[in-house]
Design a protein around this motif. Structure first.
Motif, PDB file in Angstrom:
ATOM      1  N   GLY A 116       0.811  -1.216   0.000  1.00  0.00           N
ATOM      2  CA  GLY A 116       0.000   0.000   0.000  1.00  0.00           C
ATOM      3  C   GLY A 116       0.847   1.271   0.000  1.00  0.00           C
ATOM      4  N   PRO A 117       1.761   1.414   0.967  1.00  0.00           N
ATOM      5  CA  PRO A 117       2.618   2.602   0.968  1.00  0.00           C
ATOM      6  C   PRO A 117       3.463   2.761  -0.285  1.00  0.00           C
ATOM      7  CG  PRO A 117       2.699   1.492   3.081  1.00  0.00           C
ATOM      8  CD  PRO A 117       1.941   0.591   2.161  1.00  0.00           C
ATOM      9  N   ARG A 118       3.898   1.626  -0.879  1.00  0.00           N
ATOM     10  CA  ARG A 118       4.735   1.723  -2.073  1.00  0.00           C
ATOM     11  C   ARG A 118       3.918   2.055  -3.313  1.00  0.00           C
ATOM     12  NH1 ARG A 118       8.402   2.993  -3.643  1.00  0.00           N
ATOM     13  NH2 ARG A 118       9.264   1.369  -4.982  1.00  0.00           N
ATOM     14  N   VAL A 119       2.813   1.345  -3.547  1.00  0.00           N
ATOM     15  CA  VAL A 119       2.066   1.476  -4.794  1.00  0.00           C
ATOM     16  C   VAL A 119       1.103   2.650  -4.758  1.00  0.00           C
ATOM     17  CG1 VAL A 119       0.409   0.336  -6.327  1.00  0.00           C
ATOM     18  CG2 VAL A 119       2.297  -0.978  -5.322  1.00  0.00           C
ATOM     19  N   VAL A 120       0.369   2.798  -3.649  1.00  0.00           N
ATOM     20  CA  VAL A 120      -0.645   3.847  -3.569  1.00  0.00           C
ATOM     21  C   VAL A 120      -0.054   5.172  -3.123  1.00  0.00           C
ATOM     22  CG1 VAL A 120      -2.830   4.519  -2.497  1.00  0.00           C
ATOM     23  CG2 VAL A 120      -2.420   2.118  -3.096  1.00  0.00           C
ATOM     24  N   GLN A 121       0.740   5.139  -2.055  1.00  0.00           N
ATOM     25  CA  GLN A 121       1.294   6.378  -1.512  1.00  0.00           C
ATOM     26  C   GLN A 121       2.631   6.761  -2.133  1.00  0.00           C
ATOM     27  OE1 GLN A 121       1.326   5.436   2.690  1.00  0.00           O
ATOM     28  NE2 GLN A 121      -0.849   5.916   2.937  1.00  0.00           N
ATOM     29  N   ARG A 122       3.237   5.829  -2.878  1.00  0.00           N
ATOM     30  CA  ARG A 122       4.493   6.085  -3.599  1.00  0.00           C
ATOM     31  C   ARG A 122       5.608   6.590  -2.675  1.00  0.00           C
ATOM     32  NH1 ARG A 122       3.447   5.702  -8.984  1.00  0.00           N
ATOM     33  NH2 ARG A 122       1.269   5.922  -9.624  1.00  0.00           N
ATOM     34  N   ARG A 123       5.706   5.969  -1.511  1.00  0.00           N
ATOM     35  CA  ARG A 123       6.754   6.328  -0.572  1.00  0.00           C
ATOM     36  C   ARG A 123       8.027   5.544  -0.886  1.00  0.00           C
ATOM     37  NH1 ARG A 123       3.675   4.929   4.653  1.00  0.00           N
ATOM     38  NH2 ARG A 123       5.807   4.908   5.484  1.00  0.00           N
ATOM     39  N   PRO A 124       9.196   6.052  -0.490  1.00  0.00           N
ATOM     40  CA  PRO A 124      10.468   5.392  -0.815  1.00  0.00           C
ATOM     41  C   PRO A 124      10.542   3.978  -0.251  1.00  0.00           C
ATOM     42  CG  PRO A 124      10.850   7.629  -0.012  1.00  0.00           C
ATOM     43  CD  PRO A 124       9.399   7.337   0.220  1.00  0.00           C
ATOM     44  N   ALA A 125      11.143   3.077  -1.042  1.00  0.00           N
ATOM     45  CA  ALA A 125      11.140   1.657  -0.705  1.00  0.00           C
ATOM     46  C   ALA A 125      11.827   1.368   0.618  1.00  0.00           C
ATOM     47  CB  ALA A 125      11.803   0.853  -1.827  1.00  0.00           C
ATOM     48  N   GLU A 126      12.984   1.953   0.863  1.00  0.00           N
ATOM     49  CA  GLU A 126      13.721   1.645   2.093  1.00  0.00           C
ATOM     50  C   GLU A 126      12.982   2.155   3.322  1.00  0.00           C
ATOM     51  OE1 GLU A 126      16.255  -0.389   2.826  1.00  0.00           O
ATOM     52  OE2 GLU A 126      15.874  -0.969   0.749  1.00  0.00           O
ATOM     53  N   GLU A 127      12.391   3.345   3.198  1.00  0.00           N
ATOM     54  CA  GLU A 127      11.603   3.884   4.308  1.00  0.00           C
ATOM     55  C   GLU A 127      10.429   2.962   4.634  1.00  0.00           C
ATOM     56  OE1 GLU A 127       8.154   7.107   4.222  1.00  0.00           O
ATOM     57  OE2 GLU A 127      10.117   8.067   3.996  1.00  0.00           O
ATOM     58  N   VAL A 128       9.756   2.508   3.588  1.00  0.00           N
ATOM     59  CA  VAL A 128       8.592   1.639   3.779  1.00  0.00           C
ATOM     60  C   VAL A 128       9.021   0.296   4.354  1.00  0.00           C
ATOM     61  CG1 VAL A 128       6.774   0.376   2.570  1.00  0.00           C
ATOM     62  CG2 VAL A 128       7.208   2.766   2.007  1.00  0.00           C
ATOM     63  N   ARG A 129      10.118  -0.251   3.871  1.00  0.00           N
ATOM     64  CA  ARG A 129      10.594  -1.548   4.361  1.00  0.00           C
ATOM     65  C   ARG A 129      10.925  -1.480   5.857  1.00  0.00           C
ATOM     66  NH1 ARG A 129      12.967  -6.338   2.698  1.00  0.00           N
ATOM     67  NH2 ARG A 129      14.575  -7.120   4.102  1.00  0.00           N
ATOM     68  N   THR A 130      11.620  -0.433   6.244  1.00  0.00           N
ATOM     69  CA  THR A 130      11.993  -0.274   7.651  1.00  0.00           C
ATOM     70  C   THR A 130      10.748  -0.165   8.530  1.00  0.00           C
ATOM     71  OG1 THR A 130      14.078   0.803   7.069  1.00  0.00           O
ATOM     72  CG2 THR A 130      13.240   1.174   9.293  1.00  0.00           C
ATOM     73  N   GLU A 131       9.787   0.632   8.070  1.00  0.00           N
ATOM     74  CA  GLU A 131       8.566   0.806   8.842  1.00  0.00           C
ATOM     75  C   GLU A 131       7.760  -0.495   8.886  1.00  0.00           C
ATOM     76  OE1 GLU A 131       4.527   3.531   8.624  1.00  0.00           O
ATOM     77  OE2 GLU A 131       6.454   4.421   8.074  1.00  0.00           O
ATOM     78  N   ALA A 132       7.701  -1.211   7.769  1.00  0.00           N
ATOM     79  CA  ALA A 132       6.943  -2.462   7.718  1.00  0.00           C
ATOM     80  C   ALA A 132       7.527  -3.508   8.660  1.00  0.00           C
ATOM     81  CB  ALA A 132       6.909  -2.993   6.286  1.00  0.00           C
TER      82      ALA A 132
END
Length: 258
Positions: A116-132
């Motif tokens: 969701g954060p990557r595809v819909v919100q287009r947030r940076p991959a590393e930021e999203v991975r760390t948060e996930a």
């Protein structure tokens, strides 16, 4: 002339006069309620009472014919037939945890939380991975990050669903009978995560038949029947000393089914 009410003093959620019809069946007949930031609202009632339709209207998955919903600074008037863009703005304010998990079977647990954060919100991959990864640790599933959903129990899959919803950073968390598809011994692990979220101050609207959970966590309980809110109030009032005969009958059947 008095000063206007500050915006921050408004409830986070305002629902007014929702009407929704499916064919000849008017499933919502003027539902309204408010919910403050950091509170838990629990919707209870018999099957077909309109609970899930209310929840899906908050998320823009259903479009009522009448009424309005405001979540934070996003307000939607349904009588004017909002377009896809308006519904997307409303949907962006909340995240829903479904009763049937709805995980992507071909993705890993971590990928399910990130999508969701990557595809819909287009947030940076590393930021999203760390948060996930942090969210999976939060729901007790960090060790399962690289597994597929079919390798998990139902309770674990539902906890992944909660982590996925949290990853969207919503203003409002919506839960649609999140334990109804679980074996009884797995219900507690999901309710424990939800109770932790309530303690952390997440604003939540929950459809559930888990009356003990509602009694211990809810700030307000709404009893729906026939598409209307028949009774509302604090858990101690609605669940312990209901004023309506219909509420008393429903609770007796839930708490003492034999």
């Amino acid at each position: 002339m008095s000063d206007p009410t500050p915006q921050d003093a408004r409830p986070l959620v305002e629902v007014a006069d929702l009407h929704k019809r499916f064919g000849d069946n008017e499933v919502l007949q003027g539902v309204d309620f408010t919910a403050g930031a950091g509170t838990v609202t629990v919707l209870i009632g018999p099957s077909g009472s309109g609970k899930t339709t209310v929840l899906r209207s908050l998320n823009g998955l259903e479009v009522p014919e009448q009424g309005s919903v405001r979540i934070g600074d996003v307000a939607t008037e349904f009588a004017s037939r909002p377009d896809k863009r308006a519904l997307a703005r409303l949907r962006g304010q909340s995240a829903m945890v479904f009763q049937s998990y709805n995980l992507f079977p071909h993705l890993t647990v971590l990928e399910n939380v990130m999508i969701g954060p990557r595809v819909v919100q287009r947030r940076p991959a590393e930021e999203v991975r760390t948060e996930a990864l942090g969210l999976l640790d939060r729901v007790g599933l960090a060790a399962k990050a690289e597994q597929r959903p079919f390798e998990l129990s139902g309770g674990q899959q539902q906890r992944v669903g909660i982590a996925r919803a949290l990853a969207q950073r919503p203003e409002l968390m919506l839960f649609d009978e999140p334990t109804s598809a679980l074996d009884p011994e797995l219900v507690g692990e999901v309710l424990a995560v939800m109770q932790d979220l309530a303690g952390e101050g997440w604003t939540m609207v929950v459809v559930t038949h888990e009356i003990r959970f509602a009694r211990s966590v809810a700030d307000q309980v709404l009893f729906l029947d026939g598409g209307v809110v028949l009774e509302r109030g604090a858990p101690a009032q609605v669940l312990t000393d209901p004023q309506q005969d219909r509420t008393r009958t429903f609770l007796k059947r839930i708490l003492d089914p034999i």
